[in-house]
Design a protein around this motif. Structure first.
Motif, PDB file in Angstrom:
ATOM      1  N   ARG A 431       0.851  -1.174   0.000  1.00 59.04           N
ATOM      2  CA  ARG A 431       0.000   0.000   0.000  1.00 59.04           C
ATOM      3  C   ARG A 431       0.893   1.232   0.000  1.00 59.04           C
ATOM      4  NH1 ARG A 431      -4.720  -1.450   0.037  1.00 59.04           N
ATOM      5  NH2 ARG A 431      -5.479   0.686   0.030  1.00 59.04           N
ATOM      6  N   GLY A 432       0.341   2.328  -0.450  1.00 61.22           N
ATOM      7  CA  GLY A 432       1.070   3.582  -0.463  1.00 61.22           C
ATOM      8  C   GLY A 432       0.199   4.701   0.057  1.00 61.22           C
ATOM      9  N   LEU A 433       0.824   5.788   0.433  1.00 61.91           N
ATOM     10  CA  LEU A 433       0.102   6.965   0.900  1.00 61.91           C
ATOM     11  C   LEU A 433       0.367   8.125  -0.055  1.00 61.91           C
ATOM     12  CD1 LEU A 433       0.855   6.835   4.741  1.00 61.91           C
ATOM     13  CD2 LEU A 433      -1.291   6.233   3.603  1.00 61.91           C
ATOM     14  N   VAL A 434      -0.661   8.895  -0.339  1.00 51.97           N
ATOM     15  CA  VAL A 434      -0.513  10.093  -1.155  1.00 51.97           C
ATOM     16  C   VAL A 434      -0.479  11.302  -0.228  1.00 51.97           C
ATOM     17  CG1 VAL A 434      -1.531  11.553  -2.936  1.00 51.97           C
ATOM     18  CG2 VAL A 434      -1.659   9.064  -3.142  1.00 51.97           C
ATOM     19  N   VAL A 435       0.576  12.084  -0.354  1.00 54.25           N
ATOM     20  CA  VAL A 435       0.740  13.300   0.452  1.00 54.25           C
ATOM     21  C   VAL A 435       0.844  14.468  -0.520  1.00 54.25           C
ATOM     22  CG1 VAL A 435       2.172  14.490   2.154  1.00 54.25           C
ATOM     23  CG2 VAL A 435       1.944  11.992   2.238  1.00 54.25           C
ATOM     24  N   ASP A 436       0.143  15.565  -0.231  1.00 58.67           N
ATOM     25  CA  ASP A 436       0.200  16.699  -1.150  1.00 58.67           C
ATOM     26  C   ASP A 436       0.166  18.024  -0.403  1.00 58.67           C
ATOM     27  OD1 ASP A 436      -2.415  16.896  -0.341  1.00 58.67           O
ATOM     28  OD2 ASP A 436      -3.305  16.548  -2.305  1.00 58.67           O
ATOM     29  N   VAL A 437       0.475  19.090  -1.135  1.00 56.48           N
ATOM     30  CA  VAL A 437       0.417  20.450  -0.597  1.00 56.48           C
ATOM     31  C   VAL A 437      -0.246  21.343  -1.636  1.00 56.48           C
ATOM     32  CG1 VAL A 437       2.470  20.215   0.864  1.00 56.48           C
ATOM     33  CG2 VAL A 437       2.712  21.023  -1.501  1.00 56.48           C
ATOM     34  N   SER A 438      -0.746  22.477  -1.172  1.00 55.50           N
ATOM     35  CA  SER A 438      -1.352  23.448  -2.083  1.00 55.50           C
ATOM     36  C   SER A 438      -0.267  24.215  -2.828  1.00 55.50           C
ATOM     37  CB  SER A 438      -2.226  24.420  -1.291  1.00 55.50           C
ATOM     38  OG  SER A 438      -2.690  25.463  -2.125  1.00 55.50           O
ATOM     39  N   CYS A 439      -0.571  24.578  -4.065  1.00 55.00           N
ATOM     40  CA  CYS A 439       0.368  25.361  -4.876  1.00 55.00           C
ATOM     41  C   CYS A 439      -0.137  26.783  -5.099  1.00 55.00           C
ATOM     42  CB  CYS A 439       0.601  24.674  -6.221  1.00 55.00           C
ATOM     43  SG  CYS A 439       1.348  23.038  -6.073  1.00 55.00           S
ATOM     44  N   LYS A 440      -1.126  27.213  -4.358  1.00 50.74           N
ATOM     45  CA  LYS A 440      -1.662  28.572  -4.515  1.00 50.74           C
ATOM     46  C   LYS A 440      -0.784  29.577  -3.792  1.00 50.74           C
ATOM     47  CE  LYS A 440      -6.442  27.061  -5.073  1.00 50.74           C
ATOM     48  NZ  LYS A 440      -7.818  27.106  -4.546  1.00 50.74           N
TER      49      LYS A 440
END
Length: 440
Positions: A431-440
């Motif tokens: 399994r994997g985890l998706v991590v993200d941040v805003s680019c605004k």
């Protein structure tokens, strides 16, 4: 008399020409040859690097103290990139960072240079994107044009004229000027290329070390230990001009073992006997590796750099397109991976082994970028990570480690946000985890 001059004149000119190159050649014969060939043809600026294989040490999914972090398209968005590394608590000694290409261009110029500097100075693993490719081509062109007689001088004057004419948008002035100009230098700019564009400016500004870093980026990464392929735009599971079970398709046949195969067996079985030995501890991983490699070498579209850099879909006539229309290639990939029934159609992880349309193969996973219009695109056997950072949306990363499992995995119908929190399937059991941040 006039007849004699007509015969002697061309011979005299030819003699002067030969004398010039004779004496010039005495000084530097190689330079004379180089100048002759450089003036006579346009070189290949692409400098593609073929598929590269990553070992388990460079993709450590079983080490509880290490992580693999795969980044989506950055496009020079340095601040979100740094914010994502901070959110991940990125630790170079224990984390393996991999990018899916398009690390530069389209975003702020200063950001592109900062991201490229980071990647090159840390020698971050990754693949080449279509925008990275344009930068490589411009840098190669700059080196070539500078070696031509008068090329460096023309380029210097061109830059000065562009800055003087339109300091706010020299690219726009350059496009108009090149269109109106009728000289030999215009002809040496390849058709469709935009001089003074963002790609051009990055190519001109980057260091030799950064250029070598981009040149070393392969078109595809193959990770046999994780049965994973990483490519910027994607990889096809088969030649779309033929049915998936056609004999020419790599997934439609069990690969042959090499003659010098060394295993626990006392002999190397014939291809017709492979089914009986397909679960051998050493034979099965090798066969899977050979079949995955065959996808890259035997599917003709996957040998075309344009496809792995630009592909988005498959049209009704089975041609590949970079447009948004057509069948998304990832749907074709997942459909055919779902048909894999193992080499003996009895492997416990294959759910469709009893189906008549099962193929003699095992599924592999593709991680890619490029398709920002589709956003984070998670399917059973593919993960699309371009979530549109350069368009002020999100910058995403896929995190893989021995701990990235979830007792309550997200279903196929779960929302993207739910799947980020619960984790996504990766490979046969991981399994994997998706991590993200805003680019605004």
């Amino acid at each position: 008399m006039s007849s004699t001059l007509r015969h002697i004149g061309p011979l005299f000119i030819l003699a002067l020409f030969c004398l010039y190159f004779f004496f010039a050649g005495l000084a530097n014969p190689k330079d004379v040859w180089h100048r002759l060939t450089a003036q006579s043809h346009t070189p290949d600026f692409s400098h593609y690097t073929g598929p590269k294989t990553l070992s388990a040490d460079h993709f450590p999914l079983d080490d509880p103290h290490r992580r693999v972090i795969i980044l989506g398209d950055i496009h020079g968005m340095n601040e979100p990139f740094r914010a994502l590394l901070d959110k991940l608590s990125y630790n170079p000694p224990s984390d393996v960072l991999i990018h899916v290409g398009d690390i530069i261009a389209k975003g702020p110029h200063e950001g592109s240079m900062a991201v490229l500097s980071f990647m090159a100075s840390h020698n971050i693993t990754g693949v080449r994107g279509n925008h990275d490719q344009k930068v490589i081509e411009w840098r190669s062109w700059l080196a070539w044009i500078g070696q031509l007689d008068g090329g460096a001088l023309w380029l210097r004057d061109f830059h000065a004229a562009a800055e003087a004419a339109d300091p706010d948008d020299p690219e726009k002035w350059a496009a108009r000027h090149i269109k109106r100009t009728r000289n030999k230098w215009r002809k040496r700019i390849p058709k469709g290329w935009k001089i003074l564009s963002d790609h051009y400016r990055v190519a001109r500004a980057m260091s030799e070390e950064e250029y070598k870093y981009l040149l070393a980026l392969p078109l595809v990464l193959h990770v046999p230990s994780a049965h994973t392929l990483i490519a910027h735009a994607g990889v096809l599971p088969s030649d779309p001009r033929y049915k998936p079970y056609h004999r020419r398709q790599p997934l439609a046949r069990i690969p042959s073992l090499p003659h010098d195969f060394d295993s626990d067996l006392d002999f190397t079985p014939d291809p017709s006997e492979l089914r009986a030995y397909s679960h051998s501890e050493k034979t099965l991983p090798l066969l899977r590796r050979l079949q995955e490699a065959a996808l890259l070498s035997e599917v003709p579209q996957n040998r075309d750099p344009w496809v792995t850099l630009n592909m988005r879909g498959i049209l009704e006539d089975n041609t590949i397109t970079r447009a948004k229309d057509g069948e998304p290639w990832a749907e074709r990939w997942n459909a055919e991976m779902g048909m894999c029934g193992g080499f003996d159609r009895g492997h416990k992880h294959i759910h469709r082994a009893h189906r008549e349309d099962a193929l003699p193969c095992y599924p592999a996973t593709v991680v890619y970028g490029h398709a920002a219009s589709r956003g984070l695109d998670v399917k059973r056997w593919s993960v699309g990570l371009d979530s549109g950072c350069v368009s002020n949306r999100r910058l995403s990363a896929l995190v893989l480690d021995s701990k990235s499992s979830s007792p309550s995995p997200a279903s196929k119908k779960s929302s993207i946000e739910a799947r980020k929190k619960l984790g996504i399937p990766f490979g046969e059991e991981g399994r994997g985890l998706v991590v993200d941040v805003s680019c605004k």
